[in-house]
Motif scaffolding. Sequence first.
Motif, mmCIF file in Angstrom:
data_model
loop_
_atom_site.group_PDB
_atom_site.id
_atom_site.type_symbol
_atom_site.label_atom_id
_atom_site.label_comp_id
_atom_site.label_asym_id
_atom_site.label_seq_id
_atom_site.Cartn_x
_atom_site.Cartn_y
_atom_site.Cartn_z
ATOM 1 N N LYS A 389 43.548 39.977 24.061
ATOM 2 C CA LYS A 389 42.289 40.690 24.225
ATOM 3 C C LYS A 389 41.107 39.729 24.027
ATOM 4 C CE LYS A 389 40.125 44.775 22.270
ATOM 5 N NZ LYS A 389 39.491 44.250 21.044
ATOM 6 N N ALA A 392 40.919 37.090 26.818
ATOM 7 C CA ALA A 392 40.457 37.711 28.065
ATOM 8 C C ALA A 392 38.947 37.948 28.013
ATOM 9 C CB ALA A 392 41.207 39.020 28.304
ATOM 10 N N GLU A 393 38.489 38.484 26.886
ATOM 11 C CA GLU A 393 37.051 38.728 26.693
ATOM 12 C C GLU A 393 36.263 37.425 26.840
ATOM 13 O OE1 GLU A 393 36.261 40.242 22.758
ATOM 14 O OE2 GLU A 393 37.065 42.208 23.377
ATOM 15 N N ILE A 397 37.953 37.855 31.891
ATOM 16 C CA ILE A 397 38.968 38.369 32.809
ATOM 17 C C ILE A 397 39.554 39.661 32.233
ATOM 18 C CG2 ILE A 397 39.550 36.070 33.674
ATOM 19 C CD1 ILE A 397 42.178 36.314 31.975
ATOM 20 N N ARG A 398 40.346 40.345 33.047
ATOM 21 C CA ARG A 398 40.936 41.596 32.555
ATOM 22 C C ARG A 398 42.138 41.297 31.662
ATOM 23 N NH1 ARG A 398 40.249 43.262 38.026
ATOM 24 N NH2 ARG A 398 42.434 42.699 38.353
ATOM 25 N N VAL A 399 42.339 42.147 30.642
ATOM 26 C CA VAL A 399 43.488 41.956 29.754
ATOM 27 C C VAL A 399 44.787 42.056 30.558
ATOM 28 C CG1 VAL A 399 44.698 42.802 27.711
ATOM 29 C CG2 VAL A 399 42.222 42.851 27.781
ATOM 30 N N SER A 400 44.752 42.922 31.582
ATOM 31 C CA SER A 400 45.974 43.110 32.383
ATOM 32 C C SER A 400 46.374 41.822 33.109
ATOM 33 C CB SER A 400 45.777 44.241 33.392
ATOM 34 O OG SER A 400 44.710 43.908 34.263
ATOM 35 N N ASP A 401 45.382 40.940 33.307
ATOM 36 C CA ASP A 401 45.711 39.678 33.978
ATOM 37 C C ASP A 401 46.572 38.753 33.115
ATOM 38 O OD1 ASP A 401 44.838 39.856 36.565
ATOM 39 O OD2 ASP A 401 42.757 39.422 36.016
ATOM 40 N N SER A 404 49.721 39.789 34.534
ATOM 41 C CA SER A 404 49.856 39.925 35.984
ATOM 42 C C SER A 404 50.497 38.674 36.586
ATOM 43 C CB SER A 404 48.490 40.152 36.625
ATOM 44 O OG SER A 404 47.768 38.931 36.668
ATOM 45 N N VAL A 411 42.416 32.853 36.169
ATOM 46 C CA VAL A 411 43.210 33.679 35.247
ATOM 47 C C VAL A 411 44.378 32.892 34.645
ATOM 48 C CG1 VAL A 411 42.616 35.870 36.371
ATOM 49 C CG2 VAL A 411 44.716 34.687 37.015
#
Length: 475
Positions: A389, A392-393, A397-401, A404, A411
């Motif tokens: 988290k 990513a912050e 980028i998104r946490v889901s990345d 992914s 990413v």
Amino acid sequence: MPRTEAGEAVESTHAQSKWVRILERLHAEVGDVEYRNWLRQMTLAGVDGDEVTVHIPTRFLRDWVSDRYGARLNALWQSEDPSIRRVELRVGGVVEPTQTIDPPVPEDVAAPTVPASVAAPDDRTDPKSDIAAALDSRFTFEGFVVGKPNEFAYACARRVAEQPSAQGFNPLFLYGGVGLGKTHLMHAIAWELTKRNETPGLAPIAFAYMSAEKFMYRFIAAIRSHSTMEFKEQLRNVDVLMIDDLQFLIGKDNTQEEFFHTFNYLVEAGKQIVVSSDKSPSDLTVEERLKTRLGCGMVADLHTTTYELRLSILETKAARAGGCVPVKVLEYLAHKITSNVRELEGALNRLVAHSNLFGRPVTLETTYEVLHDLLKAHDRRVTIDEIQKRVAEHYGIRVSDMSSARRARQVARPRQVAMYLAKQLTSRSLPEIGKKFGNRDHTTVMHAVSRVTELTERDGTFAEDVELLRRLLES
Ligand code: ADP
Ligand code: MG
């Protein structure tokens, strides 16, 4: 028998009979065991003018024989034939399978009398860096504080050091959480063996110590350089093989397979195995048959420390550091830092260093001040989710990345940073970390760790970023 182009048939027969005499003399000089382990596999390749070429199957054997017997070989040749100026040892000739690959017949398993420091030489890396130099000089039995939680493991380690391969103690499986003294005990065994090997009149005991990660890297490197044979041979020539942090021996690759074979070979040959792990044999992610074998000797737990043990460790270490730390402070630390001995030691070292630096005595007040961040970080454990988290912050980028399949640089790099921090800040294993990042393979995590390490060394801005993230996560 192969011979050089210049060699003539008659001369070659002649040379061959000289060679046989030389081998007989060597055999008589060095004795059966040495001869069988090191010299028997030499073959005469040819004589060219004043130069003799002798073949020996592996690089490891060549170096060993050349170091120890090179001069003697020269001298023996010269006594047979004064015109000989040089004896060249070359890697070549046939490797007899019983001597390197398959489990040997019983008469072949006599322990090689190799001094510890050369137990596992290697052409490409410094041999000592794998064994002797890797030993921490503080990690001795004398420096190990014994208490209820670790007395059994301590006794087992002592026993193995005194009498390797003792009935019921092979393999010795040291099992316990991070920082509880597994590596310390393994090094202590190695130091004890080193001491013994320096005692005149005792047959030396060859040992090798390495981490499971190192074992994997070295095995993979050996595959790349087509030298797996030497690698196996090195391992199989030891009397005591110690592999630290076995939980990192993982993966589908054949390192596990290789470890299993080497392991079986050594146990069957009556050699001692010592392994450590933060998981019990049954919880390791290794094949069933390896688990079974690992658990069939002695499994010794290092339990989490008690207050009493922590305090007595602190007292011992404080006394060694000059005894300037009040008991109140030691008690406070023993209460406060309960996770493991490494952190406890780190805290004490910081207090002592601070006090020396500023010329101020250690008090409870300075302790709160100096260890403020450590004590605070101690109240909480960082999780991989938090790391993902935060990172990513930080990179937007998104946490889901984090999990992914996207491979774009913007990413992929933050993902690598997160993997790196996960390895640094948690006690998760590589496969566990991989799993949290979209079921990636442990080798991907390994790669991320080395990539980020490399980048932090090269790129100051990047290094600051990573350091900042680490502090954020630890605070
Ligand atoms: P592990 O391998 O189990 O993670 P280590 O053997 O590296 O842990 O121990 C971590 C640190 O704590 C080392 O500096 C070690 O010397 C120290 N330590 C652990 N247990 C003890 C003990 N019982 N007595 C003295 N020092 C200890
Ligand atoms: Mg360790």
